[in-house]
Design a protein around this motif. Structure first.
Motif, short mmCIF file in Angstrom:
data_model
loop_
_atom_site.label_atom_id
_atom_site.label_comp_id
_atom_site.label_asym_id
_atom_site.label_seq_id
_atom_site.Cartn_x
_atom_site.Cartn_y
_atom_site.Cartn_z
N ILE A 146 -39.98 24.87 -9.91
CA ILE A 146 -39.24 24.93 -8.65
C ILE A 146 -38.01 25.81 -8.81
O ILE A 146 -37.61 26.15 -9.94
CB ILE A 146 -38.81 23.53 -8.14
N GLY A 147 -37.42 26.16 -7.71
CA GLY A 147 -36.25 27.02 -7.73
C GLY A 147 -36.09 27.63 -6.36
O GLY A 147 -37.05 27.71 -5.60
N SER A 148 -34.88 28.07 -6.05
CA SER A 148 -34.65 28.62 -4.72
C SER A 148 -35.18 30.04 -4.63
O SER A 148 -35.67 30.60 -5.59
CB SER A 148 -33.15 28.57 -4.39
N ASN A 149 -35.07 30.62 -3.44
CA ASN A 149 -35.53 32.00 -3.25
C ASN A 149 -34.81 32.93 -4.20
O ASN A 149 -33.60 32.83 -4.38
CB ASN A 149 -35.27 32.46 -1.81
N GLY A 150 -35.58 33.85 -4.81
CA GLY A 150 -34.96 34.82 -5.70
C GLY A 150 -34.69 34.28 -7.08
O GLY A 150 -34.06 34.95 -7.90
N ALA A 151 -35.18 33.06 -7.38
CA ALA A 151 -34.94 32.48 -8.71
C ALA A 151 -35.79 33.13 -9.77
O ALA A 151 -35.47 33.07 -10.96
CB ALA A 151 -35.20 30.97 -8.67
N MET B 224 -39.75 19.97 -3.81
CA MET B 224 -39.39 19.14 -4.96
C MET B 224 -40.27 17.90 -5.07
O MET B 224 -40.57 17.46 -6.17
CB MET B 224 -37.93 18.71 -4.85
N GLU B 225 -40.67 17.35 -3.93
CA GLU B 225 -41.53 16.17 -3.98
C GLU B 225 -42.85 16.48 -4.67
O GLU B 225 -43.32 15.72 -5.52
CB GLU B 225 -41.82 15.69 -2.56
N LEU B 226 -43.43 17.63 -4.27
CA LEU B 226 -44.70 18.04 -4.90
C LEU B 226 -44.50 18.26 -6.39
O LEU B 226 -45.32 17.88 -7.21
CB LEU B 226 -45.22 19.32 -4.27
N LEU C 68 -40.28 22.60 -14.58
CA LEU C 68 -39.29 23.64 -14.88
C LEU C 68 -38.49 23.93 -13.62
O LEU C 68 -39.05 23.94 -12.52
CB LEU C 68 -39.95 24.94 -15.33
N MET C 69 -37.19 24.15 -13.79
CA MET C 69 -36.39 24.58 -12.66
C MET C 69 -35.81 25.94 -13.00
O MET C 69 -35.25 26.13 -14.08
CB MET C 69 -35.28 23.58 -12.39
N MET C 70 -35.97 26.89 -12.09
CA MET C 70 -35.47 28.25 -12.36
C MET C 70 -34.28 28.57 -11.47
O MET C 70 -34.16 28.08 -10.35
CB MET C 70 -36.59 29.28 -12.12
N HIS C 71 -33.40 29.40 -12.01
CA HIS C 71 -32.24 29.83 -11.24
C HIS C 71 -31.79 31.18 -11.78
O HIS C 71 -31.58 31.33 -12.98
CB HIS C 71 -31.12 28.79 -11.38
N LYS C 72 -31.67 32.15 -10.88
CA LYS C 72 -31.20 33.50 -11.25
C LYS C 72 -31.93 34.06 -12.47
O LYS C 72 -31.31 34.60 -13.39
CB LYS C 72 -29.70 33.48 -11.52
N VAL D 164 -31.73 17.39 -7.66
CA VAL D 164 -30.62 18.19 -7.12
C VAL D 164 -29.41 18.06 -8.05
O VAL D 164 -28.75 19.06 -8.37
CB VAL D 164 -30.27 17.75 -5.69
N ASP D 165 -29.15 16.82 -8.54
CA ASP D 165 -28.04 16.63 -9.49
C ASP D 165 -28.25 17.45 -10.74
O ASP D 165 -27.33 18.11 -11.24
CB ASP D 165 -27.91 15.14 -9.88
N ALA D 166 -29.51 17.39 -11.24
CA ALA D 166 -29.83 18.13 -12.47
C ALA D 166 -29.59 19.62 -12.26
O ALA D 166 -29.05 20.31 -13.13
CB ALA D 166 -31.28 17.88 -12.87
N PHE D 167 -29.96 20.09 -11.06
CA PHE D 167 -29.77 21.51 -10.75
C PHE D 167 -28.28 21.87 -10.76
O PHE D 167 -27.87 22.84 -11.38
CB PHE D 167 -30.38 21.83 -9.38
N GLU D 168 -27.49 21.05 -10.09
CA GLU D 168 -26.07 21.38 -9.97
C GLU D 168 -25.38 21.33 -11.32
O GLU D 168 -24.51 22.14 -11.63
CB GLU D 168 -25.41 20.43 -8.95
#
Lengths: 280, 299
Positions: A43-48, A215-217, A226-230, A251-255
């Motif tokens: 998971i990750g936001s757009n452009g991650a 995120m639910e899926l 895995l969570m991706m960012h930038k 979301v906490d883990a992401f922040e």
């Protein structure tokens, strides 16, 4: 887990539009080790960099110099896309990308069954193959097995995506890539296709990487998250670590990992607007 | 009607080879290849030069076919290896072939009237006279052979990959198919067929001319479009037959136009008008029925 490694990414970078004002680092020093039998959700936001990650693994474009993509012990970083395909099956976001509209179901499956083999001058559709196709289509429960001669363009989006899934998996590639493959489907059809995905992955004991906006899926399916960012992997959770997680934990883990406020609402919604997906 | 029907029939079959070639690039591969205007006279040039220098006409015809395939190979390599736009690659090759054809022939026209051609040799073999009837029999046999080969080839694993390349290139690569290879194959086969037509037609009409390729693309496309329009084919076999049928209908139409007193200089204009009419009919029909019409296509 603790199994043999199937896929390794070592120091994989990808920069688009290098040297221009549009320069983007889509992947930034990615190191990833995928074990046989892993079902990873990303998971990750757009452009991650999620789709870029899949494109690099699939060989759509090579990583920057020095990056290595090792499948079954072999570096395939510089092989062309069709050579990657012998190890890797893929279901795309758009059902139209994974199937040929002007050809029949049987012809589409015949193309898929030749993955990893050299295509010669043998007749493509034989009695034996048709039997094989029927057997592969029956578990979908969509009665496509009775419509082998129908043009794929006449199927609905959900049917086409289910067919794409069969085509991506039927020659048993080492790795299955799922690129938000239910994002364009209605919630009910998306659910059916996801259940089929899980069924095929567990039946064939496949290794899979599923990119999702949801995120639910990401929590419901798979055994590793895995969570991706930038362009970087900022969170990597195994089966035990993600067992009792909720969306708000994520979301906490992401922040915590990114040091940024979580601002992308679309990731929190359970059905995602397909138009927000970044195209390459 | 005189010999209008037999002549149209022969021409339909002969130019049917061009139509089949154009069908493979434009329709199967979705590769708008304009090399055809150059590879048609290339086939005529190669066959004519070899025949007047004493080479067996059958061998000369086969070499012409191979020369056409080489022209297609270069066009497709310009596209796949150098990433030059398909349309531009074909135009470049068409222009280059004009000079190449002149170089091969050494002049702009080679008469073949006194030479022994494949038609003469085949007629002799079966103890028949070379006439329009024999020309038709010859072309029917040749077309049946070519159709059988294409019908088989397009149903093989590699043939399927070739068809899928024109339908969804991304998917073919994702399934492990080399789309550069299938493109090269398709464009080469197409131009081979067109050059074969050039070689056969040059031998039948008794000369090869450097300008005989002008309008071959339009002729081929017109045949494909008319064939699809009249016969509405569904599977590969019927599509292949419809393309040849389209070539016949097209030649018949031009024959009738000439009979009705149309000056031969207006033929190309007539062809263009015919194609416009055939292409516009489905649009006008939809318009009258208030059906949904897709936006204008640019490719």
């Amino acid at each position: 887990m603790g199994n043999h490694s199937l896929l390794q990414l070592i120091k994989v970078n990808k920069v688009f539009c290098r040297g221009t004002i549009d320069e983007v680092t889509a992947l930034d020093q990615i190191n990833l080790d995928v074990s046989i039998g892993d079902f990873i959700t990303v998971i990750g936001s757009n452009g991650a960099g999620k789709t870029t990650l899949l494109n690099i693994i699939a060989g759509v474009y090579p990583p920057e110099r020095g990056g290595r993509i090792i499948v079954n012990g072999r570096n395939i970083a510089n092989l062309s896309e069709h050579r990657h395909a012998q190890y890797i099956g893929r279901v795309y976001q758009d059902p139209r990308t994974g199937t040929a509209a002007k050809m029949t179901i049987a012809e589409n499956l015949s193309l898929a069954i030749m993955r990893g083999q050299s295509r010669g001058i043998n007749t493509a559709i034989t009695k034996q193959r048709k039997q094989l196709f029927r057997e592969a289509l029956v578990p979908l429960g969509l009665e496509l097995e009775d419509r082998l001669t129908a043009l794929v363009g006449t199927l609905s989006g959900g049917q086409r995506q289910a067919l794409s899934l069969v085509m991506a998996t039927m020659s048993k590639p080492s790795l299955l890539l799922l690129d938000e493959h239910t994002a364009t489907l209605d919630p009910k059809t998306a659910r059916i296709v996801l259940d089929l995905t899980e069924m095929i992955i567990s039946r064939e004991k496949m290794t899979a990487i599923m990119v999702t906006h949801n995120m639910e899926l990401a929590l419901r399916y798979g055994n590793r998250l895995l969570m991706m960012h930038k362009g970087r992997i900022i969170v990597d959770l195994n089966q035990d670590q993600r067992r009792n997680l909720t969306v708000s934990n994520l979301v906490d883990a992401f922040e915590k990992a990114s040091g940024e406020q979580f601002a992308d609402d679309s990731v929190l919604l359970s059905s995602v607007d397909p138009a927000t997906k970044q195209k390459n | 009607m005189g010999n209008l029907l037999p002549v149209s029939f022969y021409e339909g079959l002969a130019y049917g080879l061009v139509a089949l070639g154009v069908y493979i690039t434009f329709r199967v591969l979705a590769f708008p290849d304009l090399t055809v205007d150059g590879s048609f006279p290339l086939g005529g040039a190669v066959a004519a030069v070899l025949i007047i220098s004493g080479v067996n006409p059958w061998l000369a015809t086969v070499v012409a076919l191979i020369a056409g395939m080489c022209a297609g190979l270069v066009t497709s390599l310009l596209n796949t290896a150098l990433r030059i736009n398909a349309l531009l690659a074909g135009i470049l090759m068409m222009v280059a072939l004009y000079s190449i054809n002149l170089m091969i022939m050494g002049r702009s026209n080679i008469p073949l009237l006194r030479e022994v051609t494949v038609f003469d040799q085949a007629a002799q073999l079966f103890g028949m006279e070379t006439s329009i009837t024999f020309s038709i029999i010859f072309m029917v046999v040749l077309i049946i052979i070519i159709l059988a080969i294409l019908n088989w080839f397009l149903r093989t694993d590699i043939g399927l990959a070739l068809r899928a390349t024109g339908d969804n290139e991304q998917m073919v690569r994702g399934l492990g198919g080399n789309t550069n290879l299938t493109t090269i194959m398709g464009v080469s086969i197409s131009n081979g067929l067109v050059a074969l037509a050039g070689a056969i037609i040059a031998q039948n009409q008794g000369f090869s001319d450097v300008g005989m390729g002008i309008g071959m693309i339009v002729l081929g496309l017109a045949s494909v479009i008319i064939g699809e329009g009249i016969f509405r084919p569904r599977n590969i076999t019927s599509i292949l037959l419809a393309v040849v049928g389209g070539a016949f209908a097209y030649r018949l139409f031009l024959g009738i136009a000439l009979r009705l007193g149309l000056p031969p200089t207006n033929l190309k204009l007539m062809t263009a008008v015919l194609v416009v009419v055939v292409l516009a009919i489905p649009y006008i029909r939809k318009k009258l029925r208030h059906e949904w019409i897709p936006p204008p296509a640019r490719m």
